[in-house]
Design a protein around this motif. Structure first.
Motif, mmCIF file in Angstrom:
data_model
loop_
_atom_site.group_PDB
_atom_site.id
_atom_site.type_symbol
_atom_site.label_atom_id
_atom_site.label_comp_id
_atom_site.label_asym_id
_atom_site.label_seq_id
_atom_site.Cartn_x
_atom_site.Cartn_y
_atom_site.Cartn_z
ATOM 1 N N ARG A 196 24.844 5.851 -81.102
ATOM 2 C CA ARG A 196 23.575 7.104 -81.213
ATOM 3 C C ARG A 196 22.984 7.640 -80.146
ATOM 4 O O ARG A 196 22.634 8.505 -79.891
ATOM 5 N N ASN A 197 23.355 6.730 -78.780
ATOM 6 C CA ASN A 197 22.876 7.077 -77.539
ATOM 7 C C ASN A 197 23.555 6.792 -76.513
ATOM 8 O O ASN A 197 24.593 5.734 -76.675
ATOM 9 N N GLY A 198 23.425 6.800 -75.301
ATOM 10 C CA GLY A 198 24.114 6.566 -74.179
ATOM 11 C C GLY A 198 24.408 7.385 -73.186
ATOM 12 O O GLY A 198 24.474 8.554 -73.366
ATOM 13 N N VAL A 199 25.122 6.925 -71.885
ATOM 14 C CA VAL A 199 25.399 7.888 -70.763
ATOM 15 C C VAL A 199 26.776 7.276 -70.490
ATOM 16 O O VAL A 199 26.900 6.275 -70.443
ATOM 17 N N PHE A 200 27.820 8.462 -70.442
ATOM 18 C CA PHE A 200 29.099 8.204 -70.121
ATOM 19 C C PHE A 200 29.436 8.976 -68.859
ATOM 20 O O PHE A 200 28.645 10.067 -68.323
ATOM 21 N N TYR A 201 30.563 8.642 -68.137
ATOM 22 C CA TYR A 201 30.758 9.379 -66.805
ATOM 23 C C TYR A 201 32.241 9.863 -66.876
ATOM 24 O O TYR A 201 33.356 9.282 -67.253
ATOM 25 N N ARG A 202 32.210 10.994 -66.026
ATOM 26 C CA ARG A 202 33.723 11.637 -65.686
ATOM 27 C C ARG A 202 33.804 11.628 -64.284
ATOM 28 O O ARG A 202 32.733 12.087 -63.591
ATOM 29 N N ALA A 203 34.816 11.253 -63.783
ATOM 30 C CA ALA A 203 35.252 11.411 -62.291
ATOM 31 C C ALA A 203 36.172 12.393 -61.950
ATOM 32 O O ALA A 203 37.117 12.296 -62.770
ATOM 33 N N ARG A 204 36.128 13.086 -60.827
ATOM 34 C CA ARG A 204 37.212 13.933 -60.631
ATOM 35 C C ARG A 204 37.438 13.980 -59.045
ATOM 36 O O ARG A 204 36.586 13.792 -58.310
ATOM 37 N N CYS A 205 38.518 13.563 -58.400
ATOM 38 C CA CYS A 205 39.018 13.432 -57.176
ATOM 39 C C CYS A 205 38.649 15.187 -56.552
ATOM 40 O O CYS A 205 39.039 16.006 -57.282
ATOM 41 N N VAL A 206 38.138 15.128 -55.510
ATOM 42 C CA VAL A 206 38.162 16.580 -54.820
ATOM 43 C C VAL A 206 38.997 16.773 -53.862
ATOM 44 O O VAL A 206 39.386 16.172 -52.700
ATOM 45 N N LYS A 207 40.000 17.727 -54.078
ATOM 46 C CA LYS A 207 41.052 18.266 -53.281
ATOM 47 C C LYS A 207 40.198 18.929 -51.969
ATOM 48 O O LYS A 207 39.330 19.804 -52.061
ATOM 49 N N PRO A 208 40.984 18.927 -50.650
ATOM 50 C CA PRO A 208 40.577 19.419 -49.658
ATOM 51 C C PRO A 208 40.086 21.004 -49.812
ATOM 52 O O PRO A 208 39.147 21.512 -49.488
ATOM 53 N N GLU A 209 40.901 21.615 -50.431
ATOM 54 C CA GLU A 209 40.843 23.134 -50.993
ATOM 55 C C GLU A 209 39.672 23.626 -51.786
ATOM 56 O O GLU A 209 39.020 24.300 -51.910
ATOM 57 N N GLU A 210 38.893 22.447 -52.159
ATOM 58 C CA GLU A 210 38.108 22.482 -53.215
ATOM 59 C C GLU A 210 36.434 22.114 -52.584
ATOM 60 O O GLU A 210 35.525 22.229 -53.399
ATOM 61 N N TYR A 211 36.625 21.504 -51.344
ATOM 62 C CA TYR A 211 35.337 21.337 -50.594
ATOM 63 C C TYR A 211 34.333 22.592 -50.780
ATOM 64 O O TYR A 211 33.105 22.162 -50.864
ATOM 65 N N GLY A 212 34.710 23.544 -50.952
ATOM 66 C CA GLY A 212 33.867 24.817 -50.779
ATOM 67 C C GLY A 212 32.955 24.893 -52.160
ATOM 68 O O GLY A 212 31.967 25.477 -52.249
ATOM 69 N N LYS A 213 33.444 24.208 -53.113
ATOM 70 C CA LYS A 213 32.901 24.106 -54.710
ATOM 71 C C LYS A 213 31.912 23.243 -54.538
ATOM 72 O O LYS A 213 31.011 23.140 -55.568
ATOM 73 N N LEU A 214 31.779 21.985 -53.765
ATOM 74 C CA LEU A 214 30.760 21.051 -53.634
ATOM 75 C C LEU A 214 29.225 21.765 -53.453
ATOM 76 O O LEU A 214 29.040 22.463 -52.550
ATOM 77 N N ASN A 215 28.329 21.143 -54.080
ATOM 78 C CA ASN A 215 26.886 21.537 -54.073
ATOM 79 C C ASN A 215 26.291 20.708 -52.494
ATOM 80 O O ASN A 215 26.341 19.516 -53.037
ATOM 81 N N LEU A 216 26.147 21.170 -51.624
ATOM 82 C CA LEU A 216 25.633 20.422 -50.198
ATOM 83 C C LEU A 216 24.109 20.490 -50.223
ATOM 84 O O LEU A 216 23.796 21.874 -50.199
ATOM 85 N N SER A 217 23.574 19.640 -49.533
ATOM 86 C CA SER A 217 22.015 20.034 -49.040
ATOM 87 C C SER A 217 21.863 19.210 -47.961
ATOM 88 O O SER A 217 21.917 18.045 -47.987
ATOM 89 N N GLY A 218 21.386 19.719 -46.825
ATOM 90 C CA GLY A 218 20.975 19.097 -45.753
ATOM 91 C C GLY A 218 22.041 18.334 -45.066
ATOM 92 O O GLY A 218 23.263 18.750 -45.097
ATOM 93 N N GLU A 219 21.715 17.317 -43.842
ATOM 94 C CA GLU A 219 22.666 16.922 -43.183
ATOM 95 C C GLU A 219 23.616 15.999 -43.942
ATOM 96 O O GLU A 219 22.820 15.242 -44.759
ATOM 97 N N ILE A 220 24.780 16.049 -43.852
ATOM 98 C CA ILE A 220 25.879 15.040 -44.717
ATOM 99 C C ILE A 220 25.832 13.667 -43.981
ATOM 100 O O ILE A 220 26.271 13.639 -42.667
#
Length: 206
Positions: free
Chosen positions: A52-76
């Motif tokens: 009836r409830n709960g939180v589940f997770y999905r993971a994806r490996c990020v390829k170098p060519e996809e780095y531009g799709k990441l949401n970044l904020s501030g100093e990494i």
């Protein structure tokens, strides 16, 4: 039956049931399919649970060519909760598009399904990352009641067998053990033919 006899019968049933399953999946025997479906009909209710409830997770490996799709904020700052690396946006973390889908444990090639895990660690392990990989992890909250086929263990009432039990219970015990193995055994990425059996079972439960 004494313990040795039960074990011998169990092993014999295991071999026979695997043989019938292989005939159904790989040789498309209608008789074998009918028998496997009959067994599935008999155990499916025992293996179905309500969530009836709960939180589940999905993971994806990020390829170098996809780095531009990441949401970044501030100093990494890698390795910190304040790193500023926010991962993919929500529209990048759903089920993959069919053209990018390979054969999986519950899906055929180009059949898009959303694979989720009950915790972040399992989700990350399932994508088989290597050193220096960045992994984007997204939470998915369950908002409606769903019926799930719980194939993590034999259902309650099938864990043991005694002389007083109906012989069909031993058959069900063996069959459920096979179902558990199909969805738990590690599979190498280049050995996807074994997925055909678990795909057959997944399709039945769907």
């Amino acid at each position: 039956m004494n313990a040795f006899r039960v074990f011998a019968v169990y092993q014999d049933l295991l071999t026979q049931t695997y043989s019938v399953l292989n005939s159904a999946v790989y040789h498309h025997s209608e008789g074998a399919k009918s028998e496997i479906n009959r067994l599935l009909d008999r155990v499916s209710e025992k293996m179905t649970v309500k969530y009836r409830n709960g939180v589940f997770y999905r993971a994806r490996c990020v390829k170098p060519e996809e780095y531009g799709k990441l949401n970044l904020s501030g100093e990494i700052v890698l390795g910190s909760k304040d790193s500023g690396i926010m991962g993919f946006s929500s529209n990048e973390m759903g089920a993959p598009p069919p053209e990018k889908v390979n054969s999986g444990r519950a899906n055929k090639e180009k059949e898009a399904l959303l694979y989720l895990a009950s915790n972040k660690e399992t989700a990350c392990a399932e994508v088989q990352p290597v050193c220096d990989d960045l992994i984007s992890v997204a939470p998915f909250e369950l908002v409606d009641e769903v019926s799930l086929a719980d194939l993590r263990d034999n259902p309650t009432g099938l864990q043991c067998f005694t002389n007083e039990d109906d012989p069909d219970k031993l058959v069900d015990l063996v069959f459920c053990s096979i179902l558990v193995d199909l969805f738990c055994m590690p599979v190498k990425s280049n050995d996807t033919k074994i997925y055909e059996s678990s795909q057959y079972i997944a399709n039945y439960f769907r």
